[in-house]
Design a protein around this motif. Structure first.
Motif: not given
Length: 275
Positions: A1-29
């Motif tokens: 998955m790229g740094p920014s992409h769309d997830l399709t949820l129930a009812g065709d709802r779209v959620l745009r997600v962004h991910d730095s894709g790097r770092g191994d000490t901790l993940t932060v939302v």
């Protein structure tokens, strides 16, 4: 998955997600403020990269490519966080939110106790309550007062409302001219794209959240500017009083934006709790 992409949820709802894709000490939302697109901001990435932290964020409904959901609550953010965490294969992670994003971070902490390791709220909004004067100390409470009357009233207000520069203190303007310039640019982009996200955020803050502060069992760090004229320090005090396990960092001179300069130290606080 790229740094920014769309997830399709129930009812065709779209959620745009962004991910730095790097770092191994901790993940932060990262939970964004009002209004923002949800895109990852340079000062957030810089603080995270310096600590080996992976950062993931998303546009709340109505922002930055995510489908509008009228009537959403602060609490409903937890399900969106769960869905994106599952899609990205995240097990346990911390949550960090700025301004109203802090409120949404608490929602995830309350409702995903098996996933969220700890939470940080920088200048977070407290749930609407009669326990203290929720509007006192806000330079311009008109948007949230309109939100108390419902979505239609808040949308009508949005059509003519203009930002009051008195909402920011000198340190806020300095932060926006410096490291946090990307936040200002992103807010402009979000605001220019339409009113839905901001309107639904404000109605959510000023209505029932769908969970109680007592439900937040994880450790929470509250960072608050004593001079904040957008979300006054009384909100942090209320959160501190009602959260079961909270720490409050009061930065007396900071306003609503300059308090974000506490982010690197707050990430260190999260790393200490993840070890």
């Amino acid at each position: 998955m790229g740094p920014s992409h769309d997830l399709t949820l129930a009812g065709d709802r779209v959620l745009r997600v962004h991910d730095s894709g790097r770092g191994d000490t901790l993940t932060v939302v990262w939970l964004h403020g009002t209004p923002q697109t949800g895109a990852l901001l340079a000062p957030v990435l810089q603080a995270a990269d310096a600590r080996g932290i992976r950062v993931v964020s998303y546009g709340r409904p109505g922002y930055g490519g995510s489908t509008t959901v009228p009537g959403r609550t602060v609490g409903s953010a937890a399900e969106d966080v769960r869905v994106l965490a599952d899609a990205l294969g995240l097990g346990r992670f911390a949550v960090v939110g700025a301004s109203g994003g802090g409120s949404h971070a608490l929602a995830a902490a309350a409702q995903l106790p098996d996933r969220v390791t700890a939470a940080v709220a920088l200048a977070g909004v407290a749930p609407y309550t009669e326990e203290f004067d929720w509007f006192a100390g806000m330079a311009d409470p008109t948007s949230l007062r309109a939100a108390r009357e419902g979505r239609d009233a808040r949308m009508t207000h949005a059509l003519t409302h203009e930002f009051d520069p008195e909402s920011f203190v000198a340190l806020d303007w300095a932060a926006l001219e410096g490291a946090w310039g990307p936040l200002g640019a992103d807010a402009g982009e979000a605001g220019g794209a339409g009113h839905d996200g901001e309107v639904d955020d404000d109605v959510a803050y000023a209505s029932g959240w769908g969970f109680e502060l007592a439900d937040v069992r994880t450790q929470v760090l509250l960072a608050q500017g004593g001079a904040d004229r957008v979300v006054p320090a009384s909100h942090a005090q209320h959160l501190f009083t009602h959260l079961p396990d909270a720490e409050l960092w009061l930065r007396p001179r900071d306003g609503h934006i300059s308090v974000l300069n506490a982010l690197p130290t707050a990430l260190d606080w999260l790393l200490a709790r993840a070890r």
